[in-house]
Design a protein around this motif. Structure first.
Motif, PDB file in Angstrom:
ATOM      1  N   SER A  35       0.830  -1.207   0.000  1.00 36.03           N
ATOM      2  CA  SER A  35       0.000   0.000   0.000  1.00 36.03           C
ATOM      3  C   SER A  35       0.863   1.255   0.000  1.00 36.03           C
ATOM      4  CB  SER A  35      -0.914  -0.010   1.233  1.00 36.03           C
ATOM      5  OG  SER A  35      -1.702   1.157   1.283  1.00 36.03           O
ATOM      6  N   VAL A  36       1.920   1.250   0.806  1.00 39.71           N
ATOM      7  CA  VAL A  36       2.814   2.409   0.865  1.00 39.71           C
ATOM      8  C   VAL A  36       3.504   2.629  -0.474  1.00 39.71           C
ATOM      9  CG1 VAL A  36       4.961   3.277   1.883  1.00 39.71           C
ATOM     10  CG2 VAL A  36       3.186   2.311   3.355  1.00 39.71           C
ATOM     11  N   MET A  37       3.985   1.551  -1.091  1.00 46.70           N
ATOM     12  CA  MET A  37       4.699   1.688  -2.354  1.00 46.70           C
ATOM     13  C   MET A  37       3.794   2.239  -3.451  1.00 46.70           C
ATOM     14  SD  MET A  37       7.327  -1.555  -2.463  1.00 46.70           S
ATOM     15  CE  MET A  37       8.128  -0.904  -3.928  1.00 46.70           C
ATOM     16  N   VAL A  38       2.560   1.760  -3.519  1.00 44.54           N
ATOM     17  CA  VAL A  38       1.620   2.269  -4.519  1.00 44.54           C
ATOM     18  C   VAL A  38       1.316   3.740  -4.246  1.00 44.54           C
ATOM     19  CG1 VAL A  38      -0.722   2.067  -5.410  1.00 44.54           C
ATOM     20  CG2 VAL A  38       0.634   0.008  -5.032  1.00 44.54           C
ATOM     21  N   GLU A  39       1.146   4.086  -2.986  1.00 40.74           N
ATOM     22  CA  GLU A  39       0.887   5.479  -2.624  1.00 40.74           C
ATOM     23  C   GLU A  39       2.044   6.384  -3.039  1.00 40.74           C
ATOM     24  OE1 GLU A  39       0.534   7.761   1.574  1.00 40.74           O
ATOM     25  OE2 GLU A  39      -0.911   6.131   1.281  1.00 40.74           O
ATOM     26  N   GLU A  40       3.263   5.859  -2.989  1.00 41.03           N
ATOM     27  CA  GLU A  40       4.449   6.636  -3.351  1.00 41.03           C
ATOM     28  C   GLU A  40       4.669   6.709  -4.861  1.00 41.03           C
ATOM     29  OE1 GLU A  40       6.555   8.431  -1.448  1.00 41.03           O
ATOM     30  OE2 GLU A  40       5.299   8.045   0.309  1.00 41.03           O
ATOM     31  N   GLY A  41       3.930   5.876  -5.638  1.00 42.34           N
ATOM     32  CA  GLY A  41       4.041   5.958  -7.091  1.00 42.34           C
ATOM     33  C   GLY A  41       4.344   4.666  -7.806  1.00 42.34           C
TER      34      GLY A  41
END
Length: 397
Positions: free
Chosen positions: A179-185
């Motif tokens: 989730s964090v990685m997708v949020e970061e791009g």
């Protein structure tokens, strides 16, 4: 707003492919591309269909689904709609006896349906030629790869240490990390060329889980969720004080990936001998990276490194037990695992603009997999690291 692959980029890729075919297969007359990753590379869209590339005529992308989306997404100049191969076959005249296909990825059933309407006699592989073209990245491709590398560095080196907490399960951490990685791009997928390979994010492991047996062709392992899903992580394996945390994941932007492994010491330091082994792996990465220059030979890089390692270190190097891989690094691009490979048998010189992940790692019983992985661009001065310079074993106390 849709980010379209520039038309100049698409034209250059086709031009380079034709040149590669003329060199490697001078008698070629027609190539047909089916795989979605290669279709995206040549057309800028990943729709279901086939790209017919005659030697002396304009290439045409026949789309089954979705033709409307292909037109919306792609700047490719010659896109036609088809319900099936019969429609496309009517427009192809003078088909030669030999057709070049992606023999590594085209299933037999698809091949037979295609041949029912395209009456050729012989098939030759086009996989290596396409891989050779894709291996050398343009500035456009490198810009996307660098963007992925920045996200990778920030998440694994800056954010992850704040996410680790005692009692967290592997699977819960993996889903939080995703989730964090997708949020970061991050574009949310890890694509592999290896046959029938699935991957959610990568290997996210606590302690000995990182050396557990796996079908995946890499140094590390993973307990996984179950025999049916040997991926993601274990619900039962919880993070404990003293654990090694091993994260080997991909990150991508607009299709282009980087590969990175970062390790952490949770709650307390690892034994000194394990830290020494890890530091040796970091030294190996840096030594190999310095050799990533144009005209260097991948097999020579591999042999130069391997011949400096003693028997004790080679035990469980690049794996654990009898589950060791025979490479030090691999190409990265639209797939995590691309050619060429830093291994024996790869004797073609490197070219400027190629991208490699270097991943020297070593399994340690009762501790897990130590080592490192970063992504590098081949330059005149050696490999340019684009995923960060932290040596790993980041303390989280």
């Amino acid at each position: 707003m849709i980010k379209k692959v520039p038309l100049t980029e698409l034209k250059n890729r086709m031009k380079r492919f034709r040149k590669q075919m003329d060199i490697s297969s001078p008698g070629w007359e027609i190539a047909v591309v089916f795989s979605k990753v290669n279709l995206y590379y040549f057309t800028g869209t990943m729709q279901d269909g086939m790209l017919i590339i005659p030697k002396n005529e304009e290439a045409k992308f026949w789309v089954r689904r979705s033709y409307e989306r292909a037109l919306d997404e792609s700047l490719f100049s010659n896109i036609e709609s088809m319900n099936g191969f019969r429609d496309a076959a009517k427009s192809v005249s003078g088909l030669q006896d030999t057709v070049y296909l992606e023999t590594e990825v085209v299933p037999l059933a698809l091949y037979q349906r295609f041949q029912k309407y395209f009456l050729f006699k012989n098939v030759e592989p086009v996989d290596t030629q396409i891989c050779a073209v894709r291996a050398v990245k343009s500035e456009y491709e490198l810009s996307l790869t660098r963007e992925a590398g920045k996200i990778h560095k920030h998440v694994l080196e800056d954010i992850v240490p704040e996410m680790l907490r005692e009692g967290l399960s592997e699977v819960d951490f993996a889903t939080e990390l995703f989730s964090v990685m997708v949020e970061e791009g991050h574009h949310g997928l890890c694509r592999f060329g290896m046959f029938d390979t699935e991957m959610f994010l990568g290997n996210v492991c606590f302690g000995e889980s990182s050396i557990y047996p796996s079908y995946f062709n890499g140094p590390g392992g993973n307990y996984g969720m179950s025999p049916a899903v040997p991926l993601i992580g274990s619900r039962e394996r919880k993070l404990r004080k003293g654990d090694l945390v091993f994260i080997d994941v991909g990150c991508g932007v607009e299709g282009y990936n980087t590969d990175k492994t970062t390790t952490y010491m949770f709650g307390s330091p690892l034994p000194k001998y394990a830290i020494d082994i890890h530091n040796k792996c970091v030294d190996i990465q840096n030594e190999a990276a310095a050799m990533l220059k144009p005209d260097a030979i991948p097999s020579e890089i591999y042999n130069t490194i391997m011949n400096t390692l003693d028997e004790d270190f080679l035990q469980n190097f690049m794996g654990f037990g009898n589950r060791k891989v025979k490479f030090l690094g691999h190409g990265v691009g639209l797939l995590i695992d691309e050619l060429p490979v830093i291994a024996q048998g790869f004797d073609e010189p490197l070219q400027k603009g190629m991208v490699f992940a270097l991943e020297p790692k070593k399994g340690i019983e009762n501790i897990g997999m130590v080592g490192i992985e970063n992504t590098f661009i081949v330059t005149d001065d050696g490999g340019e690291c684009i995923t960060g310079d932290n040596p790993g074993l980041i303390p989280v106390f």
